[in-house]
Design a protein around this motif. Structure first.
Motif, PDB file in Angstrom:
ATOM      1  N   SER A   1     -11.424  14.452  -9.456  1.00  0.00           N
ATOM      2  CA  SER A   1     -10.342  14.398 -10.602  1.00  0.00           C
ATOM      3  C   SER A   1      -9.022  13.654 -10.190  1.00  0.00           C
ATOM      4  CB  SER A   1      -9.926  15.583 -11.129  1.00  0.00           C
ATOM      5  OG  SER A   1     -10.994  16.106 -11.896  1.00  0.00           O
ATOM      6  N   LEU A   2      -8.835  13.958  -8.916  1.00  0.00           N
ATOM      7  CA  LEU A   2      -7.781  13.432  -8.347  1.00  0.00           C
ATOM      8  C   LEU A   2      -7.747  11.746  -7.924  1.00  0.00           C
ATOM      9  CD1 LEU A   2      -4.987  13.834  -6.872  1.00  0.00           C
ATOM     10  CD2 LEU A   2      -6.168  14.323  -4.725  1.00  0.00           C
ATOM     11  N   ILE A   3      -9.100  11.521  -7.513  1.00  0.00           N
ATOM     12  CA  ILE A   3      -9.261   9.985  -7.100  1.00  0.00           C
ATOM     13  C   ILE A   3      -9.830   9.364  -8.443  1.00  0.00           C
ATOM     14  CG2 ILE A   3      -9.764  10.661  -4.804  1.00  0.00           C
ATOM     15  CD1 ILE A   3     -12.700  10.250  -5.458  1.00  0.00           C
ATOM     16  N   LEU A   4     -10.232  10.005  -9.534  1.00  0.00           N
ATOM     17  CA  LEU A   4     -10.710   9.218 -10.667  1.00  0.00           C
ATOM     18  C   LEU A   4     -10.009   9.902 -11.777  1.00  0.00           C
ATOM     19  CD1 LEU A   4     -14.643   9.300  -9.863  1.00  0.00           C
ATOM     20  CD2 LEU A   4     -12.980   7.252  -9.424  1.00  0.00           C
ATOM     21  N   PRO A   5      -8.636   9.730 -11.997  1.00  0.00           N
ATOM     22  CA  PRO A   5      -8.153  10.448 -13.170  1.00  0.00           C
ATOM     23  C   PRO A   5      -8.309  10.049 -14.455  1.00  0.00           C
ATOM     24  CG  PRO A   5      -6.946   8.797 -12.139  1.00  0.00           C
ATOM     25  CD  PRO A   5      -8.107   8.855 -11.058  1.00  0.00           C
ATOM     26  N   ASP A   6      -9.216   8.762 -14.643  1.00  0.00           N
ATOM     27  CA  ASP A   6      -9.631   8.496 -15.820  1.00  0.00           C
ATOM     28  C   ASP A   6     -10.778   9.213 -16.297  1.00  0.00           C
ATOM     29  OD1 ASP A   6      -7.613   6.448 -15.991  1.00  0.00           O
ATOM     30  OD2 ASP A   6      -8.760   4.975 -15.485  1.00  0.00           O
TER      31      ASP A   6
ATOM     32  N   MET B   1       0.888  -1.055   0.068  1.00  0.00           N
ATOM     33  CA  MET B   1       0.012   0.017  -0.066  1.00  0.00           C
ATOM     34  C   MET B   1       0.958   1.276   0.057  1.00  0.00           C
ATOM     35  SD  MET B   1      -2.952   1.124   2.690  1.00  0.00           S
ATOM     36  CE  MET B   1      -3.809   2.716   2.553  1.00  0.00           C
ATOM     37  N   ASP B   2       0.372   2.227  -0.928  1.00  0.00           N
ATOM     38  CA  ASP B   2       1.535   3.401  -0.931  1.00  0.00           C
ATOM     39  C   ASP B   2       0.610   4.127   0.142  1.00  0.00           C
ATOM     40  OD1 ASP B   2       2.816   5.688  -1.547  1.00  0.00           O
ATOM     41  OD2 ASP B   2       2.259   5.449  -3.853  1.00  0.00           O
ATOM     42  N   TRP B   3       1.687   4.410   1.003  1.00  0.00           N
ATOM     43  CA  TRP B   3       1.174   5.382   2.275  1.00  0.00           C
ATOM     44  C   TRP B   3       1.074   6.757   1.877  1.00  0.00           C
ATOM     45  CZ3 TRP B   3      -1.872   3.450   6.167  1.00  0.00           C
ATOM     46  CH2 TRP B   3      -1.814   2.128   6.534  1.00  0.00           C
ATOM     47  N   ALA B   4       2.222   6.948   1.276  1.00  0.00           N
ATOM     48  CA  ALA B   4       2.303   8.467   0.742  1.00  0.00           C
ATOM     49  C   ALA B   4       1.138   9.095  -0.012  1.00  0.00           C
ATOM     50  CB  ALA B   4       3.542   8.666  -0.044  1.00  0.00           C
ATOM     51  N   ALA B   5       0.633   8.071  -0.963  1.00  0.00           N
ATOM     52  CA  ALA B   5      -0.431   8.436  -1.725  1.00  0.00           C
ATOM     53  C   ALA B   5      -1.762   8.621  -1.037  1.00  0.00           C
ATOM     54  CB  ALA B   5      -0.777   7.603  -2.917  1.00  0.00           C
ATOM     55  N   ALA B   6      -1.798   7.716  -0.042  1.00  0.00           N
ATOM     56  CA  ALA B   6      -3.012   7.566   0.775  1.00  0.00           C
ATOM     57  C   ALA B   6      -3.086   8.943   1.630  1.00  0.00           C
ATOM     58  CB  ALA B   6      -3.194   6.471   1.707  1.00  0.00           C
ATOM     59  N   GLY B   7      -1.989   9.318   2.092  1.00  0.00           N
ATOM     60  CA  GLY B   7      -1.952  10.627   3.101  1.00  0.00           C
ATOM     61  C   GLY B   7      -2.245  11.820   2.112  1.00  0.00           C
ATOM     62  N   TYR B   8      -1.670  11.699   0.842  1.00  0.00           N
ATOM     63  CA  TYR B   8      -2.031  12.946  -0.128  1.00  0.00           C
ATOM     64  C   TYR B   8      -3.480  12.942  -0.212  1.00  0.00           C
ATOM     65  CZ  TYR B   8      -0.785  15.140  -4.625  1.00  0.00           C
ATOM     66  OH  TYR B   8      -0.632  15.959  -5.600  1.00  0.00           O
ATOM     67  N   THR B   9      -4.253  11.989  -0.616  1.00  0.00           N
ATOM     68  CA  THR B   9      -5.614  11.825  -0.784  1.00  0.00           C
ATOM     69  C   THR B   9      -6.337  12.258   0.338  1.00  0.00           C
ATOM     70  OG1 THR B   9      -5.125   9.954  -2.616  1.00  0.00           O
ATOM     71  CG2 THR B   9      -7.370  10.544  -1.810  1.00  0.00           C
ATOM     72  N   ALA B  10      -6.034  11.754   1.534  1.00  0.00           N
ATOM     73  CA  ALA B  10      -6.837  12.125   2.633  1.00  0.00           C
ATOM     74  C   ALA B  10      -6.424  13.554   3.075  1.00  0.00           C
ATOM     75  CB  ALA B  10      -6.148  11.223   3.943  1.00  0.00           C
ATOM     76  N   ALA B  11      -5.314  14.218   2.776  1.00  0.00           N
ATOM     77  CA  ALA B  11      -5.337  15.664   2.927  1.00  0.00           C
ATOM     78  C   ALA B  11      -6.145  16.570   2.403  1.00  0.00           C
ATOM     79  CB  ALA B  11      -3.844  16.051   3.016  1.00  0.00           C
TER      80      ALA B  11
ATOM     81  N   ALA C   1      -1.315  16.754 -13.375  1.00  0.00           N
ATOM     82  CA  ALA C   1      -2.577  16.862 -13.232  1.00  0.00           C
ATOM     83  C   ALA C   1      -2.853  16.500 -11.701  1.00  0.00           C
ATOM     84  CB  ALA C   1      -3.407  15.846 -14.081  1.00  0.00           C
ATOM     85  N   ASP C   2      -2.110  15.523 -11.065  1.00  0.00           N
ATOM     86  CA  ASP C   2      -2.739  15.164  -9.557  1.00  0.00           C
ATOM     87  C   ASP C   2      -2.156  16.256  -8.879  1.00  0.00           C
ATOM     88  OD1 ASP C   2      -3.812  12.683 -10.312  1.00  0.00           O
ATOM     89  OD2 ASP C   2      -1.964  11.622  -9.864  1.00  0.00           O
ATOM     90  N   LEU C   3      -0.941  16.805  -8.919  1.00  0.00           N
ATOM     91  CA  LEU C   3      -0.565  18.017  -8.195  1.00  0.00           C
ATOM     92  C   LEU C   3      -1.542  19.070  -8.260  1.00  0.00           C
ATOM     93  CD1 LEU C   3       1.547  19.327  -6.617  1.00  0.00           C
ATOM     94  CD2 LEU C   3       2.832  19.979  -8.519  1.00  0.00           C
ATOM     95  N   GLN C   4      -2.060  19.460  -9.642  1.00  0.00           N
ATOM     96  CA  GLN C   4      -2.679  20.733  -9.716  1.00  0.00           C
ATOM     97  C   GLN C   4      -4.125  20.478  -9.060  1.00  0.00           C
ATOM     98  OE1 GLN C   4      -3.180  23.656 -10.546  1.00  0.00           O
ATOM     99  NE2 GLN C   4      -5.119  23.942 -11.964  1.00  0.00           N
TER     100      GLN C   4
END
Length: 366
Positions: free
Chosen positions: A60-65, A1-11, A203-206
């Motif tokens: 857009s962040l959680i559903l990039p497609d 599990m990518d904890w960094a991505a999870a924290g990124y999304t939670a924030a 795009a994720d960063l934006q």
């Protein structure tokens, strides 16, 4: 599990949720104290940009497609925000119906969908064989024109807008709409220059940054568009919340502006009478002079010798202008628009008064 991505999304989720809650509570308070429907209708629409931006950016962040659809909704609301802010400023100064700036974005969004379906559009792809470059250029020109128009409008109407504390409002709109757009362009340019790994990461960063910025914007709106300005004896009771909401959601103002500006009578402009309801408008021909009620200009008033009655001579140009005015302009006077006739004040017979007033020394000798 990518904890960094999870924290990124939670924030991002926390910021987007907090921004949405603050904005909706702010809107609710405006609707409870809906004392100025003409102004607050636009203010409610402007504040609602925060939930739209926040929710669409998080999706857009959680559903990039599916990001292209969420981003398109956000971009359409960009144009809606510009339209409503222009309309609010023009309502403050009692000016003409707002310019329909909201038409270009939906057209470009439809074109984007068509190109995306044909594989000719990809976010962040600046290749000359892809349409992203050309659509971005069109967006940049349109945003630049809108920003320039806002700056010119503020410079021209600064004195009229001063009672409404326009500076923080202009800052908020420019920051949210214009700076966030160019921020997105710079992020994708950074990806093209390899400062960011690829366009997907850009795009994720934006989207993440937008979620954080919307929390800041929601707090800023509390100070730029405070609801307590409308709290007082003129405020509407809380029981009328539903009616206030329906009024803010009605698009009749946009419909009338669109019809008016694409009609053959576009050379006539509209002044809104805020004291007589939302639908009251006055049309003035382009050749007429519209009195503002703020400044009274006395044109060519002359005084004749004392042996003749004093009369006021109004220039023929002003008389011709009054003849061109429509009947409602002459007959109806309100707080915002009025005609001032000073003839009666100057119609005084001075024939019994001496032609020369004695000096003070002469009076003392007598």
């Amino acid at each position: 599990m990518d904890w960094a991505a999870a924290g990124y999304t939670a924030a991002a989720l926390v910021c987007a949720a907090a921004a949405t809650v603050i904005a909706l509570v702010h809107i609710y308070r405006h609707l409870l104290h809906y004392a100025e429907p003409i102004y607050q209708r636009f203010i409610v629409r402007l504040i609602f940009m925060v939930p739209v931006y926040a929710v669409m950016s998080f999706l857009s962040l959680i559903l990039p497609d599916n990001a292209i659809y969420f981003n398109s909704i956000r971009e359409i609301y960009d144009a809606w925000v510009i339209y409503n802010f222009f309309s609010l400023c023009l309502a403050w100064v009692g000016g003409p119906g707002a310019v329909v700036f909201v038409i270009l974005k939906p057209i470009l969004v439809v074109i984007t969908f068509i190109l995306y379906a044909k594989g000719k559009y990809e976010d962040g792809n600046f290749s000359v064989k892809q349409s992203y470059l050309y659509i971005t250029m069109i967006y940049t020109v349109s945003y630049s024109m809108a920003l320039y128009a806002l700056a010119v409008f503020y410079a021209a109407c600064r004195d009229l807008l001063r009672p409404y504390n326009p500076v923080p409002k202009f800052i908020m709109i420019k920051s949210v709409v214009f700076l966030t757009y160019w921020q997105g362009v710079l992020v994708f340019l950074a990806a093209k220059s390899r400062f960011i790994k690829n366009a997907e990461k850009a795009a994720d960063l934006q989207n993440f940054v937008l979620c954080v910025e919307m929390l800041i914007a929601a707090i800023g709106h509390l100070f730029a568009f405070p609801y307590n300005e409308y709290v007082g004896p003129n405020g509407r009771p809380s029981g009328d919340f539903k009616g206030s909401l329906l009024h803010a959601l009605k698009f009749n103002d946009f419909y009338h502006d669109t019809v008016h500006q694409f009609a053959p009578t576009y050379n006539e402009y509209v002044l809104y009478n805020h004291n007589e309801g939302d639908n009251t408008q006055r049309k003035y021909p382009s050749a007429s002079t519209v009195p503002s009620g703020r400044d009274v200009e006395l044109s060519a008033i002359s005084v004749v010798p004392s042996n003749s009655p004093v009369t006021s001579s109004v220039s023929s140009n002003q008389a011709d202008q009054e003849e061109t005015m429509t009947t409602p302009i002459k007959d109806k006077v309100d707080n915002h628009v009025g005609l001032y006739d000073l003839t009666d004040l100057l119609d005084v017979d001075l024939s019994n008064y001496p032609a020369k007033v004695p000096a003070i020394s002469d009076v003392r000798k007598q």
